[in-house]
Design an enzyme around this catalytic site. Sequence first.
Site, short mmCIF file in Angstrom:
data_model
loop_
_atom_site.label_atom_id
_atom_site.label_comp_id
_atom_site.label_asym_id
_atom_site.label_seq_id
_atom_site.Cartn_x
_atom_site.Cartn_y
_atom_site.Cartn_z
CG ASP A 1 -1.99 -1.13 1.07
OD1 ASP A 1 -2.44 -1.39 -0.07
OD2 ASP A 1 -2.35 -1.74 2.09
CG HIS B 1 -19.77 -3.35 -5.23
ND1 HIS B 1 -20.01 -3.09 -3.89
CD2 HIS B 1 -20.94 -3.77 -5.74
CE1 HIS B 1 -21.29 -3.34 -3.61
NE2 HIS B 1 -21.87 -3.75 -4.71
CG ASP B 2 -20.26 -0.10 -11.57
OD1 ASP B 2 -21.47 -0.01 -11.85
OD2 ASP B 2 -19.48 0.85 -11.68
CD GLN C 1 -7.33 -4.64 8.84
OE1 GLN C 1 -8.52 -4.93 8.94
NE2 GLN C 1 -6.68 -4.69 7.70
CB THR D 1 -10.51 -7.39 8.14
OG1 THR D 1 -9.72 -6.68 7.18
CG2 THR D 1 -10.53 -8.85 7.78
N GLY E 1 0.08 -6.07 5.56
CA GLY E 1 0.56 -4.77 5.08
C GLY E 1 1.47 -4.12 6.09
NE ARG E 2 -2.13 -0.47 8.00
CZ ARG E 2 -3.37 -0.12 8.34
NH1 ARG E 2 -3.59 1.11 8.78
NH2 ARG E 2 -4.38 -0.96 8.24
CE LYS F 1 -4.02 -6.15 -0.08
NZ LYS F 1 -4.61 -4.87 -0.53
CG ASP G 1 -7.32 -5.79 -2.52
OD1 ASP G 1 -8.52 -6.05 -2.72
OD2 ASP G 1 -6.90 -5.33 -1.45
CG LEU G 2 -7.66 -3.08 -8.70
CD1 LEU G 2 -7.61 -2.83 -10.20
CD2 LEU G 2 -7.00 -1.93 -7.95
CE LYS G 3 -10.79 -4.64 -0.36
NZ LYS G 3 -9.43 -4.11 -0.50
N PRO H 1 -23.18 -5.64 -13.52
CG PRO H 1 -24.55 -7.53 -13.31
CD PRO H 1 -24.54 -6.05 -13.10
CG ASN H 2 -22.11 -4.39 -19.87
OD1 ASN H 2 -21.68 -5.33 -20.52
ND2 ASN H 2 -22.07 -3.13 -20.29
O1 C5P Z 1 -1.80 -2.81 6.67
P1 C5P Z 1 -2.78 -3.96 6.78
O2 C5P Z 1 -2.12 -5.26 7.18
O3 C5P Z 1 -3.97 -3.62 7.65
O4 C5P Z 1 -3.29 -4.15 5.29
C1 C5P Z 1 -4.36 -5.02 4.97
C2 C5P Z 1 -4.61 -4.95 3.49
O5 C5P Z 1 -5.66 -5.85 3.16
C3 C5P Z 1 -5.03 -3.57 2.98
O6 C5P Z 1 -4.44 -3.41 1.71
C4 C5P Z 1 -6.54 -3.68 2.86
O7 C5P Z 1 -7.03 -2.90 1.78
C5 C5P Z 1 -6.73 -5.16 2.54
N1 C5P Z 1 -8.03 -5.73 2.92
C6 C5P Z 1 -8.50 -5.72 4.22
N2 C5P Z 1 -9.71 -6.30 4.52
C7 C5P Z 1 -10.43 -6.88 3.56
C8 C5P Z 1 -9.96 -6.90 2.24
C9 C5P Z 1 -8.74 -6.33 1.95
O8 C5P Z 1 -7.83 -5.22 5.10
N3 C5P Z 1 -11.55 -7.51 3.86
#
Ligand code: C5P
Length: 244
Positions: free
Chosen positions: A10, A63-64, A197, A123, A217-218, A32, A59-61, A66-67
């Site tokens: 990130d 959501h729109d 989180q 999460t 991530g962090r 990711k 990880d672009l998630k 279907p087309n």
């Molecule tokens: O820094 P951290 O460990 O919290 O990063 C978690 C990564 O997972 C982030 O990039 C976040 O967008 C992604 N993510 C999440 N929960 C989800 C889906 C994706 O934290 N349900």
Amino acid sequence: MAKDVIIACDFSSSEETLAFLDKMGDRKPFVKIGMELFYAAGPEMVRQIVARGHKVFLDLKLHDIPNTVKKAMANLGGLGVYMCNVHAAGGVKMMAAAKEGLLAGAEKAGSEPPMLIAVTQLTSTDDDMLKNELLIGASMNDTILKYAENAAEAGLDGVVCSPLEAGMISDHFDKLGKEFMTVTPGIRFAGGSVDDQKRITTPRQARERGSDYIVVGRPITAAADPVAAYDKCVNDFLTDNEEM
Ligand code: C5P
């Protein structure tokens, strides 16, 4: 099923990302790429990371309707990534359209079709938010299991969920004799900063709960020694010995 640690890159620029990956030396971690980096550096950054030998979870998630999702996925399907995702909240038709687009895009580019997974509940969502803000009457677990069933019905390969729910989901699909993977963010070392989180576990607990992939991530990217933090995640998640 393969298991691995995925680093959430990130960062907001390609320079920062490449400098981070350079620190990893010979290691070629599964990474990711999320919205922050993609919106700053675009598909070219993705191609560059794939060319450096990393598996990429894009990880672009999506959501729109279907087309729109189908057409967007067709563009992502040719980037050579290993995994893409959508929000399960978009429904079965949207998820099926996403898969169709992804396969068409990969075929057109002559690349391997990426895995497609669905986000169940972020999460960062807790029970109180589910009930009082999103007005979802079902429990967190029931919502997540239903979204996972919808994703399977649409032909997806798995879901993103918290490690707290990974066991419930794999047990459910094991009983049906179906392979269905769980990719779990919400990972923190014991005593580490929780940040935004809410549904979290350590890498070790995620292993015990049956996650297939953990997304971290962090705890790695913001660590004083990111390589050591990555190695600890790999050790704790993939081996029987937890590093103290
Ligand atoms: O820094 P951290 O460990 O919290 O990063 C978690 C990564 O997972 C982030 O990039 C976040 O967008 C992604 N993510 C999440 N929960 C989800 C889906 C994706 O934290 N349900």
